[in-house]
Design a protein around this motif. Structure first.
Motif, PDB file in Angstrom:
ATOM      1  N   GLY A  65       3.054  65.782  32.999  1.00  0.00           N
ATOM      2  CA  GLY A  65       2.564  67.132  33.186  1.00  0.00           C
ATOM      3  C   GLY A  65       3.568  68.007  33.913  1.00  0.00           C
ATOM      4  N   GLN A  66       4.864  67.730  33.698  1.00  0.00           N
ATOM      5  CA  GLN A  66       5.925  68.459  34.375  1.00  0.00           C
ATOM      6  C   GLN A  66       6.682  69.349  33.400  1.00  0.00           C
ATOM      7  OE1 GLN A  66       8.308  65.256  35.993  1.00  0.00           O
ATOM      8  NE2 GLN A  66       7.161  65.232  37.922  1.00  0.00           N
ATOM      9  N   PHE A  67       7.279  70.408  33.945  1.00  0.00           N
ATOM     10  CA  PHE A  67       8.174  71.249  33.152  1.00  0.00           C
ATOM     11  C   PHE A  67       9.600  70.688  33.222  1.00  0.00           C
ATOM     12  CE2 PHE A  67      10.970  74.990  32.634  1.00  0.00           C
ATOM     13  CZ  PHE A  67      10.581  75.362  31.354  1.00  0.00           C
ATOM     14  N   CYS A  68      10.048  70.369  34.421  1.00  0.00           N
ATOM     15  CA  CYS A  68      11.361  69.750  34.626  1.00  0.00           C
ATOM     16  C   CYS A  68      11.139  68.308  35.079  1.00  0.00           C
ATOM     17  CB  CYS A  68      12.163  70.509  35.685  1.00  0.00           C
ATOM     18  SG  CYS A  68      12.518  72.231  35.238  1.00  0.00           S
ATOM     19  N   TYR A  69      11.727  67.386  34.400  1.00  0.00           N
ATOM     20  CA  TYR A  69      11.468  65.963  34.619  1.00  0.00           C
ATOM     21  C   TYR A  69      12.072  65.496  35.941  1.00  0.00           C
ATOM     22  CZ  TYR A  69      11.291  60.943  33.554  1.00  0.00           C
ATOM     23  OH  TYR A  69      11.040  59.589  33.569  1.00  0.00           O
ATOM     24  N   THR A  70      11.258  64.803  36.744  1.00  0.00           N
ATOM     25  CA  THR A  70      11.709  64.313  38.051  1.00  0.00           C
ATOM     26  C   THR A  70      11.837  62.790  38.098  1.00  0.00           C
ATOM     27  OG1 THR A  70       9.430  64.192  38.898  1.00  0.00           O
ATOM     28  CG2 THR A  70      10.655  66.262  39.245  1.00  0.00           C
ATOM     29  N   GLY A  71      11.675  62.142  36.948  1.00  0.00           N
ATOM     30  CA  GLY A  71      11.753  60.683  36.911  1.00  0.00           C
ATOM     31  C   GLY A  71      13.160  60.177  36.646  1.00  0.00           C
ATOM     32  N   ASN A  72      13.239  59.091  35.882  1.00  0.00           N
ATOM     33  CA  ASN A  72      14.524  58.424  35.660  1.00  0.00           C
ATOM     34  C   ASN A  72      15.344  59.109  34.565  1.00  0.00           C
ATOM     35  OD1 ASN A  72      14.149  56.480  37.649  1.00  0.00           O
ATOM     36  ND2 ASN A  72      13.019  55.139  36.266  1.00  0.00           N
ATOM     37  N   SER A  73      15.785  60.297  34.850  1.00  0.00           N
ATOM     38  CA  SER A  73      16.666  61.020  33.940  1.00  0.00           C
ATOM     39  C   SER A  73      18.078  60.431  34.025  1.00  0.00           C
ATOM     40  CB  SER A  73      16.697  62.507  34.305  1.00  0.00           C
ATOM     41  OG  SER A  73      17.139  62.676  35.645  1.00  0.00           O
ATOM     42  N   HIS A  74      18.894  60.769  33.046  1.00  0.00           N
ATOM     43  CA  HIS A  74      20.263  60.267  32.989  1.00  0.00           C
ATOM     44  C   HIS A  74      21.208  61.261  33.670  1.00  0.00           C
ATOM     45  CE1 HIS A  74      19.424  57.011  30.035  1.00  0.00           C
ATOM     46  NE2 HIS A  74      18.458  57.836  29.656  1.00  0.00           N
ATOM     47  N   VAL A  75      21.875  60.815  34.726  1.00  0.00           N
ATOM     48  CA  VAL A  75      22.880  61.644  35.403  1.00  0.00           C
ATOM     49  C   VAL A  75      24.241  60.989  35.203  1.00  0.00           C
ATOM     50  CG1 VAL A  75      21.453  62.871  37.073  1.00  0.00           C
ATOM     51  CG2 VAL A  75      22.168  60.541  37.579  1.00  0.00           C
ATOM     52  N   LYS A  76      25.158  61.773  34.648  1.00  0.00           N
ATOM     53  CA  LYS A  76      26.472  61.247  34.288  1.00  0.00           C
ATOM     54  C   LYS A  76      27.576  62.150  34.848  1.00  0.00           C
ATOM     55  CE  LYS A  76      24.706  59.082  30.071  1.00  0.00           C
ATOM     56  NZ  LYS A  76      24.729  59.041  28.592  1.00  0.00           N
ATOM     57  N   PRO A  77      28.054  61.880  36.050  1.00  0.00           N
ATOM     58  CA  PRO A  77      29.195  62.635  36.577  1.00  0.00           C
ATOM     59  C   PRO A  77      30.434  62.404  35.721  1.00  0.00           C
ATOM     60  CG  PRO A  77      28.672  60.748  37.975  1.00  0.00           C
ATOM     61  CD  PRO A  77      27.570  60.858  36.991  1.00  0.00           C
ATOM     62  N   LEU A  78      31.223  63.466  35.550  1.00  0.00           N
ATOM     63  CA  LEU A  78      32.373  63.453  34.656  1.00  0.00           C
ATOM     64  C   LEU A  78      33.606  64.030  35.346  1.00  0.00           C
ATOM     65  CD1 LEU A  78      30.624  65.081  31.534  1.00  0.00           C
ATOM     66  CD2 LEU A  78      30.942  62.621  31.915  1.00  0.00           C
ATOM     67  N   MET A  79      34.782  63.612  34.873  1.00  0.00           N
ATOM     68  CA  MET A  79      36.057  64.211  35.267  1.00  0.00           C
ATOM     69  C   MET A  79      36.773  64.676  34.015  1.00  0.00           C
ATOM     70  SD  MET A  79      36.761  64.049  38.589  1.00  0.00           S
ATOM     71  CE  MET A  79      36.211  63.179  40.074  1.00  0.00           C
ATOM     72  N   GLN A  80      37.178  65.945  33.984  1.00  0.00           N
ATOM     73  CA  GLN A  80      37.872  66.477  32.816  1.00  0.00           C
ATOM     74  C   GLN A  80      39.224  65.799  32.618  1.00  0.00           C
ATOM     75  OE1 GLN A  80      38.335  70.736  32.779  1.00  0.00           O
ATOM     76  NE2 GLN A  80      36.134  71.113  32.493  1.00  0.00           N
ATOM     77  N   ILE A  81      39.541  65.502  31.365  1.00  0.00           N
ATOM     78  CA  ILE A  81      40.871  65.051  30.966  1.00  0.00           C
ATOM     79  C   ILE A  81      41.672  66.297  30.592  1.00  0.00           C
ATOM     80  CG2 ILE A  81      42.196  63.687  29.316  1.00  0.00           C
ATOM     81  CD1 ILE A  81      39.569  62.033  28.872  1.00  0.00           C
ATOM     82  N   ILE A  82      42.771  66.534  31.297  1.00  0.00           N
ATOM     83  CA  ILE A  82      43.616  67.705  31.065  1.00  0.00           C
ATOM     84  C   ILE A  82      45.024  67.226  30.709  1.00  0.00           C
ATOM     85  CG2 ILE A  82      44.594  69.795  32.084  1.00  0.00           C
ATOM     86  CD1 ILE A  82      41.583  69.984  31.719  1.00  0.00           C
ATOM     87  N   ASP A  83      45.621  67.776  29.645  1.00  0.00           N
ATOM     88  CA  ASP A  83      46.940  67.306  29.240  1.00  0.00           C
ATOM     89  C   ASP A  83      48.045  68.137  29.892  1.00  0.00           C
ATOM     90  OD1 ASP A  83      47.311  69.642  27.724  1.00  0.00           O
ATOM     91  OD2 ASP A  83      46.861  68.673  25.820  1.00  0.00           O
TER      92      ASP A  83
END
Length: 341
Positions: free
Chosen positions: A288-306
């Motif tokens: 009954g939520q608008f924004c999910y507060t459970g086990n969502s997927h969080v994926k921190p990233l680092m940009q690859i720059i040439d």
């Protein structure tokens, strides 16, 4: 006087002696100085797995410096807000079925909005196509990477050969500084295709997948919140099913909602950090939520720059620790999304 003159002649003679050969500079791996690196200890039977995401900076004197964000099952970190929410041009405040993601504040892995969890120094050498690093820390930590150069010469890739502590890892380097990054408009405009490789851990099982298309072209560019891209995947054949925690709303039910909410957001304007957040729409609906507060997927990233300063993808990690405290329900991964694989 004769003695003083003799001393002066001796000293002048010393200055005229030919100097010895200068110490040879250590070759940079692939000729590149700055790398973004994702690595992890992922073993199926363990609940002491960890992930590290950060950067290596190599110097020609044979030293290397590293700054890393650490996520460890021994000390799980809760998800945290990035403070960024997509605007109305790329999101909606309406629930139910839609063609746009919900206007929610984007979450990322705990600690990723601040400074690195750890810093360390070490020494390195390059022999043929193998990079060896020995870290100067209390415990023994040596790692070896295969070094591969991109066809255009603007990137070097690291493929993990072996490590004292890590089991999986990816790295990419160039001579662009770690402070060089591309805005989300440049990311969205990337002209080539990106593909993902990853090893993930969940429920005591390791899953490896390779060569997955990453649909960057499907993301919307937000006109107001320019640091954010969004994508509502309309349906999924495998995720967001009634067997996956959506007994009333998921795929296979009468409602049959299997859409996925994707948010891609910049974390910092002064370094390479981005983050990817996604979750099944039906999971929020079950609560009954608008924004999910459970086990969502969080994926921190680092940009690859040439070397030319162009965006070429990301290295990343998934550090999604279960909200109910069960380590068996954690979702962890080491990943890369790139056009050079």
């Amino acid at each position: 006087m004769r003695i003083a003159a003799a001393i002066l002649t001796f000293l002048l003679g010393l200055t005229l002696l030919p100097s010895g050969p200068a110490a040879a500079a250590t070759a940079l791996p692939g000729g590149k100085s700055t790398f973004v690196v994702s690595q992890g200890h992922l073993k199926a039977a363990s609940q002491q797995n960890w992930l590290r995401l950060g950067n290596y900076t190599f110097a020609r004197n044979g030293t290397v410096n590293a700054g890393f964000y650490l996520w460890w099952q021994r000390s799980p970190k809760a998800r945290q807000s990035t403070g960024t929410a997509p605007d109305a041009s790329c999101s909606t405040k309406a629930g139910g079925k839609s063609t746009r993601v919900r206007g929610c504040k984007v979450l990322t892995a705990g600690g990723f909005t601040g400074g690195p969890s750890e810093r360390r120094t070490g020494t390195y050498s390059v022999a043929g196509d193998v990079l060896t690093i020995t870290w100067k820390i209390a415990q023994t930590w040596t790692e070896q990477w295969y070094v591969r150069k991109s066809p255009d010469g603007k990137l070097a890739r690291l493929d993990l050969k072996r490590s004292t502590l890590a089991t999986h890892g990816y790295g990419y380097g160039s001579n662009a500084s770690y402070a060089t990054r591309r805005a989300m408009s440049s990311v969205k405009a990337f002209p080539s295709s990106l593909r993902q490789d990853l090893t993930s851990w969940a429920g005591g099982k390791l899953v490896r997948s390779a060569n997955q298309p990453f649909g960057l072209s499907s993301f919307r560019q937000c006109s107001g919140t320019t640091s954010c891209l969004t994508y509502l995947q309309p349906s999924s054949n495998s995720a967001c099913q009634k067997e996956g925690g959506c007994p009333r709303y998921g795929g296979g039910t009468k409602a049959n909602i299997s859409s996925i909410q994707y948010y891609l957001t910049m974390i910092s304007k002064t370094d390479r950090r981005d983050t990817l957040w996604h979750w099944c729409t039906c999971l929020a609906m079950e609560r009954g939520q608008f924004c999910y507060t459970g086990n969502s997927h969080v994926k921190p990233l680092m940009q690859i720059i040439d070397d030319s300063g162009a965006f070429r993808g990301w290295v990343g990690a998934e550090a999604s620790f279960s909200t109910d405290g069960s380590r068996a329900k954690d979702m962890l991964a080491v990943l890369r999304i790139s056009d050079f694989r």
